[in-house]
Design a protein around this motif. Structure first.
Motif, PDB file in Angstrom:
ATOM      1  N   LEU A 151     -49.499  13.050  18.436  1.00 53.97           N
ATOM      2  CA  LEU A 151     -49.570  11.661  17.832  1.00 53.97           C
ATOM      3  C   LEU A 151     -48.457  10.915  17.449  1.00 53.97           C
ATOM      4  CD1 LEU A 151     -53.088  11.535  16.719  1.00 53.97           C
ATOM      5  CD2 LEU A 151     -52.592  10.538  18.266  1.00 53.97           C
ATOM      6  N   TYR A 152     -47.932  11.389  16.604  1.00 53.41           N
ATOM      7  CA  TYR A 152     -46.773  10.286  15.906  1.00 53.41           C
ATOM      8  C   TYR A 152     -45.801  10.959  17.243  1.00 53.41           C
ATOM      9  CZ  TYR A 152     -42.472   9.577  13.663  1.00 53.41           C
ATOM     10  OH  TYR A 152     -41.420   9.117  13.002  1.00 53.41           O
ATOM     11  N   LEU A 153     -45.674  11.640  18.449  1.00 53.05           N
ATOM     12  CA  LEU A 153     -44.145  11.297  18.481  1.00 53.05           C
ATOM     13  C   LEU A 153     -44.252  10.765  19.769  1.00 53.05           C
ATOM     14  CD1 LEU A 153     -43.100  15.525  18.796  1.00 53.05           C
ATOM     15  CD2 LEU A 153     -42.275  13.910  17.615  1.00 53.05           C
ATOM     16  N   PHE A 154     -46.246  10.548  20.135  1.00 53.40           N
ATOM     17  CA  PHE A 154     -46.281   9.773  21.400  1.00 53.40           C
ATOM     18  C   PHE A 154     -45.776   8.312  20.720  1.00 53.40           C
ATOM     19  CE2 PHE A 154     -48.139  13.327  23.947  1.00 53.40           C
ATOM     20  CZ  PHE A 154     -47.951  12.694  24.741  1.00 53.40           C
ATOM     21  N   LEU A 155     -46.422   8.051  19.716  1.00 46.42           N
ATOM     22  CA  LEU A 155     -46.099   6.381  19.491  1.00 46.42           C
ATOM     23  C   LEU A 155     -44.509   6.497  18.646  1.00 46.42           C
ATOM     24  CD1 LEU A 155     -49.369   6.607  17.109  1.00 46.42           C
ATOM     25  CD2 LEU A 155     -49.189   5.671  19.003  1.00 46.42           C
ATOM     26  N   ARG A 156     -44.097   7.091  18.767  1.00 47.48           N
ATOM     27  CA  ARG A 156     -42.841   7.040  18.178  1.00 47.48           C
ATOM     28  C   ARG A 156     -41.696   6.561  19.482  1.00 47.48           C
ATOM     29  NH1 ARG A 156     -38.407   5.415  17.513  1.00 47.48           N
ATOM     30  NH2 ARG A 156     -36.409   6.187  15.679  1.00 47.48           N
ATOM     31  N   PHE A 157     -42.046   7.082  20.386  1.00 47.34           N
ATOM     32  CA  PHE A 157     -41.538   6.523  21.727  1.00 47.34           C
ATOM     33  C   PHE A 157     -42.272   6.287  22.619  1.00 47.34           C
ATOM     34  CE2 PHE A 157     -39.891  11.008  19.284  1.00 47.34           C
ATOM     35  CZ  PHE A 157     -38.235  10.578  19.040  1.00 47.34           C
ATOM     36  N   SER A 158     -42.781   5.056  21.729  1.00 46.37           N
ATOM     37  CA  SER A 158     -43.707   4.835  23.472  1.00 46.37           C
ATOM     38  C   SER A 158     -43.192   4.018  24.343  1.00 46.37           C
ATOM     39  CB  SER A 158     -45.055   4.294  22.395  1.00 46.37           C
ATOM     40  OG  SER A 158     -44.296   3.002  21.535  1.00 46.37           O
ATOM     41  N   SER A 159     -42.144   3.699  24.092  1.00 52.59           N
ATOM     42  CA  SER A 159     -41.332   2.758  24.941  1.00 52.59           C
ATOM     43  C   SER A 159     -40.933   3.365  26.213  1.00 52.59           C
ATOM     44  CB  SER A 159     -40.626   1.554  24.188  1.00 52.59           C
ATOM     45  OG  SER A 159     -41.138   0.752  23.578  1.00 52.59           O
ATOM     46  N   LEU A 160     -40.458   4.139  26.111  1.00 49.55           N
ATOM     47  CA  LEU A 160     -39.776   5.252  26.320  1.00 49.55           C
ATOM     48  C   LEU A 160     -40.746   5.867  27.688  1.00 49.55           C
ATOM     49  CD1 LEU A 160     -36.981   7.049  27.370  1.00 49.55           C
ATOM     50  CD2 LEU A 160     -37.355   8.603  25.740  1.00 49.55           C
ATOM     51  N   ILE A 161     -41.600   6.567  26.703  1.00 51.77           N
ATOM     52  CA  ILE A 161     -42.853   7.341  27.738  1.00 51.77           C
ATOM     53  C   ILE A 161     -43.097   6.578  28.635  1.00 51.77           C
ATOM     54  CG2 ILE A 161     -45.416   8.233  27.248  1.00 51.77           C
ATOM     55  CD1 ILE A 161     -44.274   9.305  24.675  1.00 51.77           C
TER      56      ILE A 161
END
Length: 202
Positions: A151-161
């Motif tokens: 969850l943290y990785l998805f939220l932390r790099f949400s703009s890139l995703i």
């Protein structure tokens, strides 16, 4: 460590908490924040979520005992609840949570109820009930930590995703998650019925 239980708990919590599906909502709720503030909101939201889930993982049994609720009843209620969530995901009727004035959105509604929602809480209690011995509890704890790290990785790099998979990719992942959640819901309901029948000597 019970690897089978770890895998089941991780997959179940992952599809319920739906890290890819939270990305658009996270970006919408933090759209007015700077990059640094958004990163802080990401870890704050995950910290709140794992705290709530951990409380129910540790004290869930005591809560059920106090209320006089059995596992079959919990499975049935959780199955019905997850079925509603799955229908929302599959039909696209889920509504993004609204921001609340003077409230840190990382805490409410991101941390809870968006991430640590009723479905994830019910699933956590059920898996904790299934755990036996140190290996079982370690497996459930590891699954909880692994899901929240995701969850943290998805939220932390949400703009890139979002730039990579685009909105259509997020929608596709959400639909697949809805299908998996519906299957989990049906299995929980089936287990609930079997539990009630077994308890009454059927």
């Amino acid at each position: 460590m019970n690897l089978k239980l770890f895998g089941e708990a991780f997959v179940t919590l992952f599809v319920i908490m739906d890290p890819p599906g939270t990305v658009p909502l996270f970006l919408a709720l933090t759209s007015m924040q700077s990059g640094a503030r958004r990163s802080r909101s990401a870890w704050q939201a995950v910290a709140v979520a794992i705290s709530v889930i951990s409380v129910f993982a540790v004290a869930g049994q005591q809560i059920l005992t106090y209320l006089g609720i059995g596992i079959p009843a919990l499975q049935g209620a959780g199955g019905l609840l997850l079925l509603l969530v799955a229908l929302q995901l599959l039909t696209g009727n889920e509504k993004p949570p609204e921001q609340v004035a003077d409230v840190n959105v990382a805490l409410v509604p991101l941390g809870t109820p968006l991430l640590a929602g009723p479905g994830a809480i019910v699933a956590t209690i059920v898996f904790t009930q299934r755990a036996t011995g140190v290996g079982g509890y370690v497996a459930v704890a590891a699954a909880i930590v692994a899901v929240h790290l995701s969850l943290y990785l998805f939220l932390r790099f949400s703009s890139l995703i979002v730039r990579v998979v685009r909105d259509s990719g997020i929608v596709l992942v959400t639909k697949i998650s809805g299908l998996l959640v519906s299957a989990i819901a049906v299995q929980l309901i089936a287990n609930s019925i079997y539990g009630f029948i077994s308890a009454h000597g059927g």
